[in-house]
Design an enzyme around this catalytic site. Sequence first.
Site: not given
Ligand code: NAD
Length: 298
Positions: A140, A73, A138, A232, A253, A98, A77
């Site tokens: 990961g 993670t 947008a 989630y 999630g 991953n 990645k």
């Molecule tokens: P990240 O920080 O890489 O990406 C988040 C993106 O959201 C960024 O590009 C940011 O600019 C954008 N953003 C933030 N606020 C915003 C808004 N109000 N409007 C538009 N864009 C906005 O984070 P990530 O690694 O992609 O993780 C995001 C979430 O996904 C986390 O909460 C993580 O726990 C969750 N996640 C869940 C799973 C799953 O299996 N359910 C897997 C991976 C990540």
Amino acid sequence: MPPQTAPSVLAALIGQGIGPSLTPPLHELEGQRHGLRSIYRRIEFHAEQDGPADLARLLDFARRTGFDGLNITYPAKQTVLPLLDELAPSAQMIGAVNTVVFDGERAIGHNTDVTGFRASLDDALGGTGCGRVVLVGAGGAGSAVAHALVMRGVQSLTVVDVDAERAAAVCQSVQESHGFTAASAHPEDLPALTAAAEGIVNATPFGMAHHPGAPFSAELITDRHWVADVVYRPVDTVLLQAARKAGALATPGTGMAMHQAADAFEIFTGRTADRSAMLADLNALIAAERQEQHAPQI
Ligand code: NAD
């Protein structure tokens, strides 16, 4: 007859700040259900102090000490890509890994975030198409969601991020991998975009305990929408509560989290995961964690 020991599965998660991850217990519980001696460790990997050479050493060590596989993670990645002998299509298309499985001397990379989100959408929508979708976030997770949506035959996809470059990069990635043209947009366009869409996905951290609230106004959600959250913890985010109140289909999630772990378990062991049981385990682990957080400190 000499005493027999049960077969085993040995795996680990490599990443930064992974102490609270529920992936280790999720894998161990599933392994136990299969009668396996199941050990899943956490290996901290720090963005600032650890580099590609450290990751290469960890991979080599894991392979030589008999690990079946690894989950990878943030922040590794992409760092892991050049260290692998082969990439599965899921990892190739998104350019991130991953899950790593060892096959003799070879290390093979997969991306079960992509397959996991796709499976969670299959659970939620059944045979119904995704329609036109607005993806908010947008990073990961958003990138994995975008690829999964395109693979599931989305009608149109608009990627919204406060960081325009990130949204554009995800659009470029799905164009290169699938020849699919997605549009990028800014959050101020959301009222018009959601009005013209059937699906809305939150892939921002909004909704998590340390990121409370929703990424956009809940008033944009109507009963015509399906709404999926990648967050989630908690399971029932502010966004999903609003979606349900508006009469929309709300998808938590936990589906993506469970399916990505189940896919990795199957890659590590070659066995078929019990996905319903894994989802029940995940929900129980989250509930126990919340109970612990709310317990009086004495
Ligand atoms: P990240 O920080 O890489 O990406 C988040 C993106 O959201 C960024 O590009 C940011 O600019 C954008 N953003 C933030 N606020 C915003 C808004 N109000 N409007 C538009 N864009 C906005 O984070 P990530 O690694 O992609 O993780 C995001 C979430 O996904 C986390 O909460 C993580 O726990 C969750 N996640 C869940 C799973 C799953 O299996 N359910 C897997 C991976 C990540």
